[in-house]
Design an enzyme around this catalytic site. Structure first.
Site, PDB file in Angstrom:
ATOM      1  N   LYS A 278       0.845  -1.199   0.000  1.00 39.61           N
ATOM      2  CA  LYS A 278       0.000   0.000   0.000  1.00 39.61           C
ATOM      3  C   LYS A 278       0.881   1.251   0.000  1.00 39.61           C
ATOM      4  CE  LYS A 278      -3.963  -1.821   2.630  1.00 39.61           C
ATOM      5  NZ  LYS A 278      -4.993  -1.628   1.599  1.00 39.61           N
ATOM      6  N   ARG A 352     -10.218 -11.661   2.071  1.00 36.99           N
ATOM      7  CA  ARG A 352     -11.041 -12.745   1.502  1.00 36.99           C
ATOM      8  C   ARG A 352     -10.318 -14.081   1.576  1.00 36.99           C
ATOM      9  NH1 ARG A 352     -11.447  -9.546  -4.082  1.00 36.99           N
ATOM     10  NH2 ARG A 352     -11.167  -7.861  -2.568  1.00 36.99           N
TER      11      ARG A 352
HETATM   12  N1  BES Z   1      -8.089  -3.833   4.483  1.00 34.81           N
HETATM   13  C1  BES Z   1      -8.290  -3.407   3.150  1.00 34.81           C
HETATM   14  C2  BES Z   1      -9.622  -2.654   2.942  1.00 34.81           C
HETATM   15  C3  BES Z   1      -9.813  -1.375   3.690  1.00 34.81           C
HETATM   16  C4  BES Z   1      -9.657  -0.163   3.058  1.00 34.81           C
HETATM   17  C5  BES Z   1     -10.235  -1.373   4.999  1.00 34.81           C
HETATM   18  C6  BES Z   1      -9.898   1.021   3.728  1.00 34.81           C
HETATM   19  C7  BES Z   1     -10.453  -0.188   5.690  1.00 34.81           C
HETATM   20  C8  BES Z   1     -10.295   1.014   5.053  1.00 34.81           C
HETATM   21  C9  BES Z   1      -8.282  -4.613   2.227  1.00 34.81           C
HETATM   22  O1  BES Z   1      -7.495  -5.668   2.639  1.00 34.81           O
HETATM   23  C10 BES Z   1      -7.763  -4.157   0.917  1.00 34.81           C
HETATM   24  O2  BES Z   1      -6.630  -3.798   0.854  1.00 34.81           O
HETATM   25  N2  BES Z   1      -8.605  -4.202  -0.104  1.00 34.81           N
HETATM   26  C11 BES Z   1      -8.222  -3.797  -1.404  1.00 34.81           C
HETATM   27  C12 BES Z   1      -8.740  -4.835  -2.381  1.00 34.81           C
HETATM   28  C13 BES Z   1      -8.200  -4.685  -3.776  1.00 34.81           C
HETATM   29  C14 BES Z   1      -6.718  -4.999  -3.799  1.00 34.81           C
HETATM   30  C15 BES Z   1      -8.950  -5.623  -4.681  1.00 34.81           C
HETATM   31  C16 BES Z   1      -8.860  -2.443  -1.682  1.00 34.81           C
HETATM   32  O3  BES Z   1      -9.992  -2.200  -1.236  1.00 34.81           O
HETATM   33  O4  BES Z   1      -8.199  -1.612  -2.300  1.00 34.81           O
HETATM   34 MN    MN Z   2      -5.478  -5.457   1.991  1.00 32.42          MN
END
Ligand code: BES
Ligand code: MN
Ligand code: ZN
Length: 502
Positions: A278, A352
């Site tokens: 990230k 997931r």
């Molecule tokens: N933990 C994150 C989602 C999240 C985002 C939680 C903001 C709380 C606040 C999750 O694991 C994630 O990174 N999701 C990605 C999925 C994508 C790579 C398909 C996302 O939402 O960008």
């Molecule tokens: Mn994630």
């Protein structure tokens, strides 16, 4: 803060709180008070913008002819809109208005309202719950005593008719609030303190309430074939854990044979994204990526604490998503416990993956009546619903309705989004049974839920995407800014309304 209930009676000291309806229609207590202070209330109304609306309040300091520090007059809105939720929020606002005012004690006067079926004792219990919820603070790492917000208020007395009944009702509500507080503590703790092993130990502490707690380590999970969950944690030096909590609160001969209700939580104790790293801006938020698991843990505490007559199972999947020499790579293929294979195209879509194994495990081991999972799963749900609603996805209309209704009752709102074949096929992989992200750019929360659904089969199931509601950057009536514990009160209510022996 201590909360005390007592019958209507003698003169109060400290702060006194009375309610006023819209257009400044005085409640019984307000009328009596106005008389006592020679029309002081009505005069105060004339020189202010206070109109008795919900959220409005007016403070009169050291009112003449009394021994009070202050009077807090709170708006109740229209009598017909005064329901349990409104009162709960009112309690929260009263607490916020008095906490650091300087008063040490406060007395709230609760009357019955014309045209309302709500009894004063029930109203009092709801106000008390709200006040207590709002009083939450997390100060354990503040070693210097220079906190202006430090509450002065130590005791809140709520006066109403039927105060013994109010006290009894509050006893159960207080147990739920203690569950909420546990959830908030866990979510607020930093990720160097809360990691899979330490979080599992916090679960273990529920043993003293009668919850049976099992902790599975990596060796056991490997034997069970949980390749999806283990892949997520393999880049971390912290060992992944799966924790099973059981509360068997149903009594009677057939209780054991009864199918339990089941709750599953995503517990990523920190989500860096892994090799699909990230950006650094805002990454600190990912300490709350274990929010789903914290709700399940707090819920188990609430159910056990109030000795709910239900058999409930909580399963939390705990891992830390880190990059590193042993981290999984984009394009790795893992085999889940269900036997289905997954191409990991993005290591940041890790929630997931851990849920795939946790859901399959919970479903096959316990054959529950239903499964509700909670996860801070997608950023896309924050885009869609903000911090007002959590996303609801389900294969079952009845369960969805019950969840939505319970959410409305406690003020934790759910919005259902679609599921279906058209979304499911976006998960098709060239090399494995599925990939962990969809090809396209749209419908990110829906395809994530679709992925989870593949590990559930026919069991009634609902997935709550709580990414937008787990952490609030601003105060709300029932929660100071920070961890909200959204979900604990909702699921407690779901159980109380439909799944508890009477
Ligand atoms: N933990 C994150 C989602 C999240 C985002 C939680 C903001 C709380 C606040 C999750 O694991 C994630 O990174 N999701 C990605 C999925 C994508 C790579 C398909 C996302 O939402 O960008
Ligand atoms: Mn994630
Ligand atoms: Zn995550």
């Amino acid at each position: 803060m201590k909360i005390v209930f007592s019958g209507p009676g003698s003169a109060a000291t400290g702060a006194l709180v009375v309610g006023v309806l819209e257009d400044n229609t005085l409640t019984l207590s307000a009328k009596a008070l106005d008389k006592k202070i020679n029309g002081g209330l009505r005069r105060a109304f004339k020189t202010s913008r206070f109109k008795g609306k919900v959220g409005q309040s007016l403070t009169v300091v050291t009112p003449a002819g009394t021994r009070l520090d202050r009077l807090l007059i709170v708006g109740l809105g229209k009598a017909k809109d005064v329901d349990e939720q409104a009162l709960c929020k009112l309690g929260g606002r009263i607490y916020a208005g008095l906490a650091a005012s300087g008063s040490k004690t406060a007395t709230i006067l609760v009357d019955s309202l014309d045209g309302l079926t709500l009894k004063p004792d029930h109203m009092a219990a709801a106000i008390a719950e709200g006040a207590l919820l709002r009083s939450y603070r997390f100060t354990k790492y503040q070693t210097k005593n220079e906190d202006d917000a430090k509450p002065t208020l130590t005791t809140m007395t709520i006066r109403c008719r039927g105060s013994a009944k109010a006290q009894a009702e509050f006893r159960a509500r207080d147990k739920v609030v203690q569950g909420v507080f546990m959830t908030r503590d866990l979510v607020t703790e930093p990720p160097n303190v809360i990691y899979p092993d330490s979080l599992a130990k916090r679960c273990k502490a529920l043993t003293k309430l009668g919850v049976k707690v099992e902790i599975l380590g990596e060796a056991q999970m490997k034997r069970l074939g949980m390749g999806a969950l283990l892949g997520v944690g393999q880049g971390s030096v912290r060992e992944s854990k799966l924790v099973v909590m059981r509360w068997d609160g149903k009594r009677g001969a057939k209780a054991k044979a009864d199918k339990p209700v089941c709750f599953v939580g995503k517990g990523i104790t920190f989500d860096t994204g892994g090799i699909s790293l990230k950006p650094s801006a805002g990454m600190e938020d990912m300490k709350y990526d274990m929010g789903g698991s914290a709700v399940v843990i707090g819920l188990m505490k609430a159910l056990a604490g109030r000795k709910a007559k239900v058999n409930a199972v909580g399963v939390v999947a705990l891992a830390e998503n880190m990059p590193g020499p042993n981290a999984q790579r984009p394009s790795d293929v893992v085999t889940s416990m269900s036997g289905q294979t997954i191409e990991v195209l993005n290591t940041d879509a890790e929630g997931r993956l851990v849920l795939a194994d946790a859901l399959h495990y919970a479903n096959t081991r316990f054959k529950p009546q239903f499964i509700v999972d909670l996860a801070t799963l997608t950023g896309a749900i924050v885009v869609a619903l903000g911090s007002e609603y959590a996303g609801l996805f389900s294969n079952n209309d009845k369960l969805s309705e019950r969840l939505t209704d319970a959410g409305e009752e406690v003020g934790e709102l759910l919005w259902r989004l679609p599921q279906g074949e058209v979304y499911d096929k976006m998960l098709k992989s060239d090399i494995a049974d599925m990939k962990n992200i969809s090809g396209g750019r749209g419908a990110g929360s829906i395809t994530a839920a679709q992925f989870l659904g593949r590990f559930i089969g026919k069991t009634p199931w609902a997935h709550l995407d709580i990414a937008g509601v787990t952490w609030d950057k601003a105060d709300t009536p029932l929660s100071p800014k920070g961890a909200t514990a959204f979900g604990v009160r909702l699921l407690n209510r779901l159980v109380a309304d439909h799944y508890e022996a009477k």
